[in-house]
Scaffold this motif. Sequence first.
Motif, PDB file in Angstrom:
ATOM      1  N   ARG A 190       0.840  -1.202   0.000  1.00 36.14           N
ATOM      2  CA  ARG A 190       0.000   0.000   0.000  1.00 36.14           C
ATOM      3  C   ARG A 190       0.873   1.250   0.000  1.00 36.14           C
ATOM      4  O   ARG A 190       1.905   1.298   0.669  1.00 36.14           O
ATOM      5  CB  ARG A 190      -0.909   0.012   1.218  1.00 36.14           C
ATOM      6  N   VAL A 191       0.412   2.259  -0.722  1.00 35.65           N
ATOM      7  CA  VAL A 191       1.062   3.567  -0.782  1.00 35.65           C
ATOM      8  C   VAL A 191      -0.040   4.604  -0.612  1.00 35.65           C
ATOM      9  O   VAL A 191      -1.038   4.573  -1.338  1.00 35.65           O
ATOM     10  CB  VAL A 191       1.772   3.781  -2.139  1.00 35.65           C
ATOM     11  N   ILE A 195      -6.757   2.258  -7.197  1.00 38.00           N
ATOM     12  CA  ILE A 195      -6.921   3.354  -6.250  1.00 38.00           C
ATOM     13  C   ILE A 195      -8.150   3.086  -5.394  1.00 38.00           C
ATOM     14  O   ILE A 195      -9.235   2.823  -5.915  1.00 38.00           O
ATOM     15  CB  ILE A 195      -7.067   4.706  -6.987  1.00 38.00           C
ATOM     16  N   ARG A 196      -7.967   3.157  -4.087  1.00 43.29           N
ATOM     17  CA  ARG A 196      -9.073   3.017  -3.135  1.00 43.29           C
ATOM     18  C   ARG A 196      -9.315   4.372  -2.481  1.00 43.29           C
ATOM     19  O   ARG A 196      -8.367   5.032  -2.034  1.00 43.29           O
ATOM     20  CB  ARG A 196      -8.747   1.994  -2.055  1.00 43.29           C
ATOM     21  N   ASP A 256      -6.884   2.389   7.176  1.00 43.22           N
ATOM     22  CA  ASP A 256      -6.027   1.225   7.378  1.00 43.22           C
ATOM     23  C   ASP A 256      -4.629   1.483   6.824  1.00 43.22           C
ATOM     24  O   ASP A 256      -3.628   1.184   7.474  1.00 43.22           O
ATOM     25  CB  ASP A 256      -6.657  -0.009   6.717  1.00 43.22           C
ATOM     26  N   ALA A 257      -4.556   2.054   5.636  1.00 42.13           N
ATOM     27  CA  ALA A 257      -3.260   2.337   5.017  1.00 42.13           C
ATOM     28  C   ALA A 257      -2.473   3.377   5.825  1.00 42.13           C
ATOM     29  O   ALA A 257      -1.253   3.251   5.981  1.00 42.13           O
ATOM     30  CB  ALA A 257      -3.446   2.802   3.579  1.00 42.13           C
ATOM     31  N   ALA A 293       1.919   4.654   9.580  1.00 40.73           N
ATOM     32  CA  ALA A 293       2.358   5.178  10.876  1.00 40.73           C
ATOM     33  C   ALA A 293       3.164   4.133  11.642  1.00 40.73           C
ATOM     34  O   ALA A 293       4.173   4.461  12.278  1.00 40.73           O
ATOM     35  CB  ALA A 293       1.148   5.623  11.699  1.00 40.73           C
ATOM     36  N   GLU A 294       2.757   2.876  11.544  1.00 41.08           N
ATOM     37  CA  GLU A 294       3.493   1.806  12.227  1.00 41.08           C
ATOM     38  C   GLU A 294       4.889   1.630  11.635  1.00 41.08           C
ATOM     39  O   GLU A 294       5.879   1.520  12.361  1.00 41.08           O
ATOM     40  CB  GLU A 294       2.718   0.499  12.124  1.00 41.08           C
TER      41      GLU A 294
END
Length: 146
Positions: A50-51, A104-105, A113-114, A119-120
């Motif tokens: 994911r980006v 693209i979402r 979620d992304a 952040a993690e």
Amino acid sequence: MSHDVLNPTPEYLAFWRERHVCTLTTPRPDGTPHVVPVGVTYDPEAGLARVISNRHSKKVRNILAAQEAQAGDAGEAARPAGARVAVCQMEGRRWATLEGRAVIRTDEASVADAVARYAERYGRTPSPNPDRVVMEITLDRAMGRA
């Protein structure tokens, strides 16, 4: 060296958990590569990378243009949706590349979620952005030396 997208080696997965700036390569409408620095998260359990990005960025426009071209081309019906892309990171002699099809979402749950995954991995939460989207890459190839 080839890796299993869904079952990477512990070393390969650990490398993708470290904080690194990555590159994303998307196809421009004329077929030439567009390469930009990005943050990437890798989810081998789901087979996704994911980006996060602004919906008005060139990379997002490239993916949307590829999706639109596929929708207009009856010969593409048998291929999975999305633009063929690659994300890559390197440090010294270690490197890792993930390839697949990006879509693209824009839905709030996918974007949230992304952002949480970003952040993690990167140790900081991006500033709120109402134009944020997520490029979700369904992975089919992994390579590298980690």
